[in-house]
Enzyme design. Structure first.
Site, PDB file in Angstrom:
ATOM      1  N   TYR A 142       0.834  -1.213   0.000  1.00 23.69           N
ATOM      2  CA  TYR A 142       0.000   0.000   0.000  1.00 23.69           C
ATOM      3  C   TYR A 142       0.866   1.260   0.000  1.00 23.69           C
ATOM      4  O   TYR A 142       0.793   2.090  -0.915  1.00 23.69           O
ATOM      5  CB  TYR A 142      -0.905  -0.074   1.232  1.00 23.69           C
ATOM      6  CG  TYR A 142      -1.780   1.106   1.509  1.00 23.69           C
ATOM      7  CD1 TYR A 142      -1.961   1.534   2.815  1.00 23.69           C
ATOM      8  CD2 TYR A 142      -2.461   1.777   0.500  1.00 23.69           C
ATOM      9  CE1 TYR A 142      -2.790   2.608   3.113  1.00 23.69           C
ATOM     10  CE2 TYR A 142      -3.298   2.857   0.773  1.00 23.69           C
ATOM     11  CZ  TYR A 142      -3.451   3.268   2.092  1.00 23.69           C
ATOM     12  OH  TYR A 142      -4.272   4.338   2.384  1.00 23.69           O
ATOM     13  N   ASP A 158       9.594  -7.480  -3.899  1.00 24.92           N
ATOM     14  CA  ASP A 158       8.324  -7.815  -3.249  1.00 24.92           C
ATOM     15  C   ASP A 158       7.963  -9.253  -3.618  1.00 24.92           C
ATOM     16  O   ASP A 158       7.924  -9.613  -4.796  1.00 24.92           O
ATOM     17  CB  ASP A 158       7.209  -6.858  -3.713  1.00 24.92           C
ATOM     18  CG  ASP A 158       6.013  -6.858  -2.769  1.00 24.92           C
ATOM     19  OD1 ASP A 158       5.580  -5.785  -2.336  1.00 24.92           O
ATOM     20  OD2 ASP A 158       5.538  -7.981  -2.450  1.00 24.92           O
ATOM     21  N   SER A 199       3.672 -11.515  -0.651  1.00 27.01           N
ATOM     22  CA  SER A 199       3.057 -12.224   0.491  1.00 27.01           C
ATOM     23  C   SER A 199       1.919 -11.369   1.098  1.00 27.01           C
ATOM     24  O   SER A 199       1.026 -11.906   1.735  1.00 27.01           O
ATOM     25  CB  SER A 199       4.109 -12.516   1.571  1.00 27.01           C
ATOM     26  OG  SER A 199       4.756 -11.331   1.945  1.00 27.01           O
ATOM     27  N   LYS A 206       2.284  -6.687   8.828  1.00 26.31           N
ATOM     28  CA  LYS A 206       1.838  -5.555   9.642  1.00 26.31           C
ATOM     29  C   LYS A 206       0.454  -5.730  10.274  1.00 26.31           C
ATOM     30  O   LYS A 206      -0.159  -4.773  10.736  1.00 26.31           O
ATOM     31  CB  LYS A 206       1.825  -4.287   8.798  1.00 26.31           C
ATOM     32  CG  LYS A 206       0.924  -4.332   7.592  1.00 26.31           C
ATOM     33  CD  LYS A 206       0.327  -2.963   7.345  1.00 26.31           C
ATOM     34  CE  LYS A 206      -1.147  -3.082   7.130  1.00 26.31           C
ATOM     35  NZ  LYS A 206      -1.899  -1.873   7.219  1.00 26.31           N
ATOM     36  N   SER A 208       6.511   3.111  12.797  1.00 29.17           N
ATOM     37  CA  SER A 208       5.077   3.259  13.071  1.00 29.17           C
ATOM     38  C   SER A 208       4.867   3.920  14.421  1.00 29.17           C
ATOM     39  O   SER A 208       5.681   3.791  15.325  1.00 29.17           O
ATOM     40  CB  SER A 208       4.438   1.872  13.068  1.00 29.17           C
ATOM     41  OG  SER A 208       3.113   1.925  13.558  1.00 29.17           O
ATOM     42  N   TYR A 265       3.973  -7.078  16.558  1.00 25.83           N
ATOM     43  CA  TYR A 265       4.193  -6.222  15.373  1.00 25.83           C
ATOM     44  C   TYR A 265       4.836  -4.913  15.818  1.00 25.83           C
ATOM     45  O   TYR A 265       5.881  -4.516  15.290  1.00 25.83           O
ATOM     46  CB  TYR A 265       2.875  -5.937  14.638  1.00 25.83           C
ATOM     47  CG  TYR A 265       2.984  -4.724  13.754  1.00 25.83           C
ATOM     48  CD1 TYR A 265       2.462  -3.486  14.164  1.00 25.83           C
ATOM     49  CD2 TYR A 265       3.660  -4.781  12.548  1.00 25.83           C
ATOM     50  CE1 TYR A 265       2.622  -2.354  13.377  1.00 25.83           C
ATOM     51  CE2 TYR A 265       3.814  -3.656  11.755  1.00 25.83           C
ATOM     52  CZ  TYR A 265       3.296  -2.447  12.187  1.00 25.83           C
ATOM     53  OH  TYR A 265       3.459  -1.322  11.427  1.00 25.83           O
ATOM     54  N   LYS A 321       8.883  -3.059  15.291  1.00 25.38           N
ATOM     55  CA  LYS A 321       9.234  -1.695  14.873  1.00 25.38           C
ATOM     56  C   LYS A 321      10.165  -1.045  15.895  1.00 25.38           C
ATOM     57  O   LYS A 321      11.125  -0.369  15.543  1.00 25.38           O
ATOM     58  CB  LYS A 321       7.957  -0.849  14.693  1.00 25.38           C
ATOM     59  CG  LYS A 321       7.080  -1.277  13.527  1.00 25.38           C
ATOM     60  CD  LYS A 321       7.833  -1.209  12.195  1.00 25.38           C
ATOM     61  CE  LYS A 321       6.944  -1.612  11.026  1.00 25.38           C
ATOM     62  NZ  LYS A 321       7.674  -1.654   9.741  1.00 25.38           N
TER      63      LYS A 321
HETATM   64  C1  WQD Z   1      -8.177   2.524  14.102  1.00 23.71           C
HETATM   65  C2  WQD Z   1      -9.358   2.666  15.060  1.00 23.71           C
HETATM   66  C3  WQD Z   1     -10.052   0.603  16.029  1.00 23.71           C
HETATM   67  C4  WQD Z   1     -11.721  -1.299  12.495  1.00 23.71           C
HETATM   68  C5  WQD Z   1      -2.930  -0.129  13.051  1.00 23.71           C
HETATM   69  C6  WQD Z   1      -1.517  -0.481  13.371  1.00 23.71           C
HETATM   70  C7  WQD Z   1      -0.619   0.629  12.905  1.00 23.71           C
HETATM   71  C8  WQD Z   1      -0.858   0.871  11.457  1.00 23.71           C
HETATM   72  C9  WQD Z   1      -2.324   1.211  11.206  1.00 23.71           C
HETATM   73  C10 WQD Z   1       0.771  -0.410  10.245  1.00 23.71           C
HETATM   74  C11 WQD Z   1      -9.192   1.811  16.312  1.00 23.71           C
HETATM   75  C12 WQD Z   1     -11.163   1.212  15.179  1.00 23.71           C
HETATM   76  C13 WQD Z   1     -11.098  -0.381  13.321  1.00 23.71           C
HETATM   77  C14 WQD Z   1     -13.104  -1.587  12.681  1.00 23.71           C
HETATM   78  C15 WQD Z   1     -13.169  -0.034  14.492  1.00 23.71           C
HETATM   79  N1  WQD Z   1      -0.491  -0.278  10.720  1.00 23.71           N
HETATM   80  N2  WQD Z   1     -11.811   0.234  14.302  1.00 23.71           N
HETATM   81  N3  WQD Z   1     -13.777  -0.930  13.676  1.00 23.71           N
HETATM   82  O1  WQD Z   1      -5.071  -0.084  15.170  1.00 23.71           O
HETATM   83  O2  WQD Z   1      -4.814   2.465  15.036  1.00 23.71           O
HETATM   84  O3  WQD Z   1      -3.263   1.011  13.781  1.00 23.71           O
HETATM   85  O4  WQD Z   1      -3.088   0.103  11.693  1.00 23.71           O
HETATM   86  O5  WQD Z   1       1.668   0.350  10.296  1.00 23.71           O
HETATM   87  O6  WQD Z   1       0.703   0.235  13.149  1.00 23.71           O
HETATM   88  O7  WQD Z   1      -1.393  -0.586  14.774  1.00 23.71           O
HETATM   89  O8  WQD Z   1      -5.587   1.196  13.033  1.00 23.71           O
HETATM   90  O9  WQD Z   1      -7.462   1.195  11.462  1.00 23.71           O
HETATM   91  O10 WQD Z   1      -7.012  -0.912  12.831  1.00 23.71           O
HETATM   92  O11 WQD Z   1      -7.956   1.105  13.943  1.00 23.71           O
HETATM   93  O12 WQD Z   1     -13.800   0.535  15.406  1.00 23.71           O
HETATM   94  O13 WQD Z   1     -13.743  -2.414  11.958  1.00 23.71           O
HETATM   95  O14 WQD Z   1     -10.531   2.193  14.404  1.00 23.71           O
HETATM   96  O15 WQD Z   1     -10.585  -0.001  17.196  1.00 23.71           O
HETATM   97  O16 WQD Z   1      -9.751   2.502  17.411  1.00 23.71           O
HETATM   98  P1  WQD Z   1      -4.739   1.132  14.384  1.00 23.71           P
HETATM   99  P2  WQD Z   1      -7.025   0.582  12.748  1.00 23.71           P
END
Ligand code: WQD
Length: 342
Positions: free
Chosen positions: A13, A33, A36, A87, A127, A152, A156
């Site tokens: 992405y 790449d 995977s 990730k 991150s 994960y 980092k």
């Molecule tokens: C964001 C908010 C969820 C889905 C992760 C990794 C981070 C980066 C981005 C790689 C949270 C809420 C989500 C859903 C929801 N990845 N949510 N319903 O967890 O902040 O970060 O992804 O680099 O390193 O940790 O992102 O988009 O999963 O969640 O309520 O169906 O949205 O609980 O509060 P996150 P996220």
């Protein structure tokens, strides 16, 4: 003579959006790449936007000989941007060794090659998870790191330390550690975007896949947090803003002579947005009601975090160009395009 950059995870992405930005800024790019966590057709999308075909090496970066073969064939690589890593936070809890082997193993192999081939410029995909659950929700690069909430996130934290130790003893390599907050959205052309494999775990793909009917409904993970509307706060940042910061970081490194400790930068918009505010922004852009319900909290979730991004803005002369509305519009346009191409 165009400077050649190796992008690992180039079909991913953030990797694919960064390749577009690098090409549009005059760099020559090759990719490594093994698909995977991505698909090869992403390179068709890059070609549609830039007119350029990307040479990709489908190799496992945890294999040192295979990794070294890329550098052997391209002794003119002047920089490496290392995105390639697993990730998925939840998966890392279920299968930590898979994450430690892949994320740390591939990083150390790349650094061994960077060292052997004296590659001068190295940019690492880090991150905001390195901060854990911060006491002060607006974090600077100096905010103390808490215990990572997942394997994960720990890869980092460890990755940053490995690079710091490597750069300290290196006489040739300078580095940036770029800490992404929550990358969302898609290239405005809709030729590339986020391609979650399986059920989307991240918020914005969950929103757009619910809206288009790929999944029947989505759950808001928790509505009883101590935030302005009870849902978690995050710093959403458009993937194209993340991409432009990588090009600027490379240009900065190439123009800088002194060898120093890695520069660490927060790549966030600087705005904290709740889950419900993100959903409402999507509804306004797509002009449709989203089918969601409130569910239980998700374990490992940070309550609230967003970036103090002043250092990235000052050091790189970086600009955050996309608004939350742009993030939702480009994400929705991309989801509509995926359906059209089905
Ligand atoms: C964001 C908010 C969820 C889905 C992760 C990794 C981070 C980066 C981005 C790689 C949270 C809420 C989500 C859903 C929801 N990845 N949510 N319903 O967890 O902040 O970060 O992804 O680099 O390193 O940790 O992102 O988009 O999963 O969640 O309520 O169906 O949205 O609980 O509060 P996150 P996220």
């Amino acid at each position: 003579m165009m400077s050649k950059i190796l992008v690992t995870g180039g079909a991913g992405y953030i990797g694919s959006h960064t390749i577009v930005d690098l090409l549009q800024n005059g760099f020559d790019v090759i990719s490594a790449d093994n698909f995977s966590c991505s698909v090869e057709t992403v390179f068709d999308g890059i070609e549609k936007i830039t007119g350029k075909k990307i040479a990709n090496y489908n190799i496992d970066l945890t294999n040192l000989e295979a990794t070294r073969s890329i550098f052997d064939q391209h002794k003119d690589i002047v920089g490496v941007i290392h995105f390639a890593a697993f990730k998925a936070v939840g998966e890392s809890v279920e299968n930590p060794l898979k994450y430690y082997h892949n994320n740390i193993g591939s990083l150390t192999n790349i650094l061994k090659c960077v060292d052997e081939f004296k590659v001068a410029n190295f940019v690492f995909s880090s991150s905001c998870t390195v901060y854990g659950n911060p006491d002060d929700v607006c974090v600077t690069e100096k905010t103390p790191q808490k215990k990572a909430e997942s394997p994960y996130g720990y890869t980092k934290q460890v990755g940053e330390r490995i690079i710091e130790d490597f750069v300290k003893k290196s006489t040739a390599t300078k580095a940036f550690l770029l800490r992404y907050f929550n990358p969302v959205g898609a290239h405005p052309s809709s030729h590339i975007g986020e391609l979650p494999i399986g059920k989307p775990m991240n918020l914005v793909p969950a929103i757009t896949q619910t809206a288009i009917g790929k999944i029947p409904k989505m759950f808001v993970h928790g509505s009883d947090y101590d935030t302005r509307d009870g849902s978690c706060v995050r710093d959403y940042i458009h993937v194209c803003d993340i991409a432009s910061a990588h090009t600027l970081a490379l240009q900065y490194l190439i123009e800088t002579n002194e060898i120093h400790n890695p520069e660490i930068l927060n790549l966030g918009s600087g705005d904290g947005v709740t889950v419900l505010e993100a959903i409402h922004a999507f509804e306004a852009v797509s002009n449709q009601k989203l089918h969601y319900e409130f569910g239980p909290r998700r374990s490992g979730d940070v309550v609230a975090i967003y970036a103090n991004n002043n250092l990235a803005i000052e050091k790189l002369n970086w600009q955050v160009r996309y608004t939350l509305k742009d993030m939702m519009k480009t994400a929705w346009d991309w989801e509509l395009k995926l359906k059209e191409n089905k």
